[in-house]
Write a protein that holds these residues in place. Structure first.
Motif, PDB file in Angstrom:
ATOM      1  N   SER A 165      28.249  44.383   8.982  1.00 17.38           N
ATOM      2  CA  SER A 165      28.668  43.857  10.277  1.00 17.38           C
ATOM      3  C   SER A 165      30.100  44.297  10.544  1.00 17.38           C
ATOM      4  N   LYS A 166      30.292  44.988  11.632  1.00 20.43           N
ATOM      5  CA  LYS A 166      31.619  45.413  12.078  1.00 20.43           C
ATOM      6  C   LYS A 166      31.943  44.619  13.333  1.00 20.43           C
ATOM      7  N   GLU A 167      33.002  44.990  13.991  1.00 18.63           N
ATOM      8  CA  GLU A 167      33.447  44.222  15.154  1.00 18.63           C
ATOM      9  C   GLU A 167      32.380  44.105  16.237  1.00 18.63           C
ATOM     10  N   ILE A 168      31.757  45.219  16.628  1.00 20.70           N
ATOM     11  CA  ILE A 168      30.748  45.155  17.690  1.00 20.70           C
ATOM     12  C   ILE A 168      29.381  45.659  17.244  1.00 20.70           C
ATOM     13  N   ILE A 169      29.267  46.123  16.003  1.00 24.39           N
ATOM     14  CA  ILE A 169      28.022  46.702  15.509  1.00 24.39           C
ATOM     15  C   ILE A 169      27.520  45.907  14.307  1.00 24.39           C
ATOM     16  N   THR A 170      26.211  45.657  14.282  1.00 21.25           N
ATOM     17  CA  THR A 170      25.570  45.031  13.131  1.00 21.25           C
ATOM     18  C   THR A 170      24.379  45.892  12.748  1.00 21.25           C
ATOM     19  N   GLU A 171      24.203  46.109  11.449  1.00 20.27           N
ATOM     20  CA  GLU A 171      23.116  46.963  10.985  1.00 20.27           C
ATOM     21  C   GLU A 171      22.559  46.426   9.670  1.00 20.27           C
ATOM     22  N   ALA A 172      21.244  46.426   9.561  1.00 22.52           N
ATOM     23  CA  ALA A 172      20.556  46.092   8.316  1.00 22.52           C
ATOM     24  C   ALA A 172      19.643  47.269   8.011  1.00 22.52           C
ATOM     25  N   TYR A 173      19.672  47.740   6.749  1.00 26.71           N
ATOM     26  CA  TYR A 173      18.910  48.942   6.428  1.00 26.71           C
ATOM     27  C   TYR A 173      18.544  48.993   4.949  1.00 26.71           C
ATOM     28  N   THR A 174      17.602  49.888   4.655  1.00 29.68           N
ATOM     29  CA  THR A 174      17.213  50.203   3.290  1.00 29.68           C
ATOM     30  C   THR A 174      16.976  51.702   3.219  1.00 29.68           C
ATOM     31  N   THR A 175      17.065  52.251   2.026  1.00 29.32           N
ATOM     32  CA  THR A 175      16.905  53.692   1.839  1.00 29.32           C
ATOM     33  C   THR A 175      15.754  53.949   0.884  1.00 29.32           C
ATOM     34  N   SER A 176      14.962  54.968   1.197  1.00 29.10           N
ATOM     35  CA  SER A 176      13.827  55.334   0.332  1.00 29.10           C
ATOM     36  C   SER A 176      14.307  56.270  -0.771  1.00 29.10           C
ATOM     37  N   GLU A 177      13.403  56.583  -1.674  1.00 31.85           N
ATOM     38  CA  GLU A 177      13.714  57.514  -2.756  1.00 31.85           C
ATOM     39  C   GLU A 177      13.989  58.916  -2.245  1.00 31.85           C
ATOM     40  N   SER A 178      13.521  59.246  -1.040  1.00 28.68           N
ATOM     41  CA  SER A 178      13.731  60.574  -0.464  1.00 28.68           C
ATOM     42  C   SER A 178      14.944  60.610   0.478  1.00 28.68           C
ATOM     43  N   ASN A 179      15.847  59.646   0.340  1.00 27.61           N
ATOM     44  CA  ASN A 179      17.069  59.563   1.158  1.00 27.61           C
ATOM     45  C   ASN A 179      16.800  59.418   2.643  1.00 27.61           C
ATOM     46  N   THR A 180      15.709  58.803   2.982  1.00 28.80           N
ATOM     47  CA  THR A 180      15.422  58.451   4.366  1.00 28.80           C
ATOM     48  C   THR A 180      15.801  56.996   4.539  1.00 28.80           C
ATOM     49  N   THR A 181      16.399  56.670   5.684  1.00 32.41           N
ATOM     50  CA  THR A 181      16.852  55.305   5.930  1.00 32.41           C
ATOM     51  C   THR A 181      16.028  54.679   7.046  1.00 32.41           C
ATOM     52  N   PHE A 182      15.647  53.427   6.835  1.00 30.49           N
ATOM     53  CA  PHE A 182      14.946  52.631   7.834  1.00 30.49           C
ATOM     54  C   PHE A 182      15.777  51.375   8.042  1.00 30.49           C
ATOM     55  N   GLY A 183      15.989  51.019   9.307  1.00 29.89           N
ATOM     56  CA  GLY A 183      16.772  49.821   9.547  1.00 29.89           C
ATOM     57  C   GLY A 183      16.778  49.381  10.992  1.00 29.89           C
ATOM     58  N   ILE A 184      17.615  48.380  11.242  1.00 32.68           N
ATOM     59  CA  ILE A 184      17.814  47.845  12.588  1.00 32.68           C
ATOM     60  C   ILE A 184      19.298  47.965  12.896  1.00 32.68           C
ATOM     61  N   PHE A 185      19.595  48.429  14.101  1.00 37.23           N
ATOM     62  CA  PHE A 185      20.957  48.641  14.555  1.00 37.23           C
ATOM     63  C   PHE A 185      21.155  47.812  15.822  1.00 37.23           C
ATOM     64  N   CYS A 186      22.199  46.991  15.844  1.00 38.65           N
ATOM     65  CA  CYS A 186      22.483  46.167  17.008  1.00 38.65           C
ATOM     66  C   CYS A 186      23.886  46.453  17.514  1.00 38.65           C
ATOM     67  N   SER A 187      23.995  46.626  18.815  1.00 38.54           N
ATOM     68  CA  SER A 187      25.281  46.842  19.455  1.00 38.54           C
ATOM     69  C   SER A 187      25.214  46.209  20.833  1.00 38.54           C
ATOM     70  N   ALA A 188      26.268  45.495  21.188  1.00 37.59           N
ATOM     71  CA  ALA A 188      26.327  44.771  22.468  1.00 37.59           C
ATOM     72  C   ALA A 188      25.121  43.841  22.571  1.00 37.59           C
ATOM     73  N   ASN A 189      24.323  43.994  23.610  1.00 42.97           N
ATOM     74  CA  ASN A 189      23.178  43.100  23.821  1.00 42.97           C
ATOM     75  C   ASN A 189      21.855  43.766  23.484  1.00 42.97           C
ATOM     76  N   GLN A 190      21.853  44.780  22.593  1.00 35.93           N
ATOM     77  CA  GLN A 190      20.632  45.519  22.319  1.00 35.93           C
ATOM     78  C   GLN A 190      20.475  45.798  20.826  1.00 35.93           C
ATOM     79  N   CYS A 191      19.249  45.631  20.326  1.00 36.36           N
ATOM     80  CA  CYS A 191      18.923  45.977  18.948  1.00 36.36           C
ATOM     81  C   CYS A 191      17.750  46.947  18.962  1.00 36.36           C
ATOM     82  N   MET A 192      17.720  47.846  17.971  1.00 34.04           N
ATOM     83  CA  MET A 192      16.622  48.805  17.865  1.00 34.04           C
ATOM     84  C   MET A 192      16.385  49.153  16.401  1.00 34.04           C
TER      85      MET A 192
END
Length: 174
Positions: A33-60
């Motif tokens: 969690s930073k000032e305006i950005i929040t992110e939760a993620y995990t990384t696979s064995e193949s260095n691929t990342t899956f997560g959720i990114f939130c900024s302002a009023n939107q998450c994806m």
């Protein structure tokens, strides 16, 4: 010398937390969690990342992988956890100088992260290339829930502009 070192440590203790990124680990997931950005993620064995990114009023939800995609191109994909498999769409989006696959629809992925211990994606990219990745969901429920809560607290309320009083009308009787 010892008092200078003590003074320096006290100084850093007061001012360093303002610059430090808040980071928490939930099993296999990381929450940042930073000032305006929040992110939760995990990384696979193949260095691929899956997560959720939130900024302002939107998450994806996103997938970041070493294989390149074409910006603004949509790709059909399949998401599967232990209970179900669903067809989804991913849109290749350039963020800074990195390409991310933004996963749609949001609610289906949110539900999929809350069930089971694993989630996998099969993405059909250009030139008939198929990418499959698997991620741990151990800790995902807590990390994603926390990311959504933090981002809702950071959300900028939409405030109506202040009402300006109308100038007094000047009607003179003649």
């Amino acid at each position: 010398m010892r008092s200078i070192l003590t003074l320096l440590l006290v100084f850093l203790g007061w001012f360093l937390p303002a610059f430090v990124l808040a980071q928490t680990t939930f099993e296999r997931w990381t929450l940042e969690s930073k000032e305006i950005i929040t992110e939760a993620y995990t990384t696979s064995e193949s260095n691929t990342t899956f997560g959720i990114f939130c900024s302002a009023n939107q998450c994806m939800f996103y997938l970041h992988q070493p294989t390149a995609c074409l910006p603004n191109q949509r790709y059909p994909a399949l998401v599967r956890n232990q209970l179900q498999a669903q067809a989804i769409t991913m849109k290749c989006t350039l963020v800074g100088n990195k390409l991310f696959l933004i996963i749609e629809p949001f609610n289906q992925i949110l539900q999929a992260t809350q069930l089971g211990e694993q989630i996998s994606f099969a993405v059909s990219l250009q030139s008939s290339e198929f990418i499959t990745t698997r991620f741990s969901l151990v800790g995902a429920r807590q990390a994603v829930t926390q990311a959504l809560q933090i981002s809702s607290q950071k959300a900028v309320p939409k405030v109506a502009p202040p009402v300006q009083p109308a100038p007094p009308s000047r009607h003179f009787a003649q």
